[in-house]
Write an enzyme that holds these catalytic residues in place. Structure first.
Site, mmCIF file in Angstrom:
data_model
loop_
_atom_site.group_PDB
_atom_site.id
_atom_site.type_symbol
_atom_site.label_atom_id
_atom_site.label_comp_id
_atom_site.label_asym_id
_atom_site.label_seq_id
_atom_site.Cartn_x
_atom_site.Cartn_y
_atom_site.Cartn_z
ATOM 1 N N LYS A 43 6.604 8.875 -14.427
ATOM 2 C CA LYS A 43 6.887 7.400 -14.193
ATOM 3 C C LYS A 43 8.514 7.484 -14.151
ATOM 4 C CE LYS A 43 2.919 6.751 -13.369
ATOM 5 N NZ LYS A 43 1.697 5.972 -13.630
HETATM 6 C C1 LIG Z 1 0.135 5.861 -13.721
HETATM 7 C C2 LIG Z 1 -0.591 4.426 -13.277
HETATM 8 C C3 LIG Z 1 -1.539 4.061 -13.734
HETATM 9 C C4 LIG Z 1 -1.843 4.481 -15.366
HETATM 10 O O1 LIG Z 1 -1.074 4.594 -16.159
HETATM 11 P P1 LIG Z 1 -1.218 5.767 -17.284
HETATM 12 O O2 LIG Z 1 -0.278 5.835 -18.193
HETATM 13 O O3 LIG Z 1 -1.242 7.267 -16.814
HETATM 14 O O4 LIG Z 1 -2.707 5.572 -17.932
HETATM 15 C C5 LIG Z 1 -2.139 2.985 -13.527
HETATM 16 N N1 LIG Z 1 -1.824 2.211 -12.339
HETATM 17 C C6 LIG Z 1 -0.731 2.830 -11.472
HETATM 18 C C7 LIG Z 1 -0.416 2.091 -10.173
HETATM 19 C C8 LIG Z 1 -0.081 4.079 -11.852
HETATM 20 O O5 LIG Z 1 0.745 4.573 -11.070
#
Ligand SMILES: *Cc1c(COP(=O)(O)O)cnc(C)c1O
Length: 356
Positions: free
Chosen positions: A179
């Site tokens: 992210k």
């Molecule tokens: C990464 C992501 C999630 C989940 O996050 P995690 O930390 O991997 O559990 C949920 N929604 C979207 C749109 C994402 O890109």
């Protein structure tokens, strides 16, 4: 190979982690509390609650809003699966509204058609880092008395008219390694509603407010101080990292001139943070992917199958009328845009994409 994503970790993170290890206090503690304070300030809300992942943030937010069996939540079919899974984890039923083909985000007009007396919440996703149309979404929520949970997992730092995402409804962020900023794994819930924040705090820690008195059924979705230390170091770089993504995106948009390729839009007043730089490509996408990978460019397809067509959802028989999401799934292609790209990398990407 130019990687599709790259966590920007350095001495600040290394030092912050050593400090936690030396302190001997590695579980949720003082650093997590500081991380929450800074995150709330950044988002312009009264409370931030740190959890173990973005998925946990979504799941706890829904439960804290009282959503459970018998309820329906309207979301987008074009997202990472966690957006919809969290609704199932809460025991509710996801309904899928089609997307706006320009931004790939949920189309407010498609939401209206799906509202029933069982609808309890809307769960828009700020996909790729471009905010969803929150003004229209909040108007629908107001009209029908619905909660709004924003999936901000790809959109830390994004805003509409200067107002940060995660401050329109209950915000859910992810700190996963790929992210825009990371803590390895982690998540954050943002709200100005004291009762939602306090419910989330209890839910992440086995339903406790005081030691070993369990008021509600809770989970272990806590963040560690090791993760919080990394997150704090990352947060101090957020502005710079976001500007680097935006500059890389501007470079690509200016120079990609291939008629087969439609570059991303950024609507006026919306601040896109380019978690992904996602184009639409006409013609044979698979061949384009192979050619770009062959040229050393780490491209990705987010996502090749809309959620309602994923095997584990098709079985549930929820279905959806989502032709725009289904078309997008066949045409999208994400190019590297992360702050770790060199000018030579950017030039290579432009050259190869223009030669497709
Ligand atoms: C990464 C992501 C999630 C989940 O996050 P995690 O930390 O991997 O559990 C949920 N929604 C979207 C749109 C994402 O890109």
């Amino acid at each position: 190979m130019i990687p599709s994503a790259k966590p920007m970790l350095g001495d600040e993170e290394r030092l912050a982690v050593s400090e936690v290890l030396e302190s001997g206090h590695i579980a949720q503690g003082e650093r997590t509390a500081r991380f929450e304070e800074e995150w709330a300030r950044l988002t312009g809300v009264n409370h931030a609650v740190a959890v173990s992942s973005g998925t946990a943030a979504l799941c706890l937010s829904l439960i804290a809003h009282g959503i459970g069996p018998g309820d329906e939540v309207i979301t987008t079919p074009f997202s990472f699966i966690a957006s919809a899974n969290s609704i199932l984890f809460a025991g509710a039923k996801p309904l899928f509204a089609d997307i706006d083909p320009a931004t790939f985000n949920i189309d407010p007009e498609a939401i209206e058609d799906l509202v029933t007396p069982r609808t309890k919440a809307l769960l828009p996703v700020h996909l790729y880092g471009h905010p969803a149309d929150m003004e229209a979404i909040l108007a629908i929520a107001d009209k029908h008395g619905l909660a709004v949970i924003e999936d901000c997992c790809q959109a830390v730092g994004a805003s509409i008219g200067g107002r940060p995402v995660g401050s329109f409804g209950t915000g859910c962020f992810s700190l996963y390694a790929t992210k825009n900023i990371t803590a390895g794994e982690g998540g954050m819930i943002t709200t100005s509603d004291e009762s939602i924040a306090s419910a989330c705090r209890m839910l992440r820690h086995h339903g406790m407010r005081e030691p070993y008195r369990h008021e509600i059924l809770g989970y272990n979705f806590r963040m560690t101080d090791i993760a919080a230390a990394i997150g704090l170091a990352q947060l101090s770089k957020l502005q710079r990292l976001t500007e680097a993504r935006r500059a890389n995106a501007a470079y690509l948009t200016e120079r990609i001139v291939n008629d087969r390729v439609i570059t991303p839009v950024e609507h006026g007043g919306f601040r896109h943070v380019y978690h992904q730089y996602t184009v639409r490509i006409g013609g044979d996408r698979d061949a384009a992917v192979q050619k770009l990978l062959g040229a050393g460019i780490g491209v990705g397809i987010f996502y090749k199958l809309p959620i309602h067509l994923q095997p584990c959802y098709a079985k549930l028989g929820i279905g959806a009328s989502a032709p725009h999401a289904e078309a997008a799934a066949k045409e999208v292609l994400s190019l590297p845009v992360h702050p770790g790209l060199s000018s030579a990398d950017l030039a290579t990407i432009v050259r190869e994409v223009n030669q497709l």
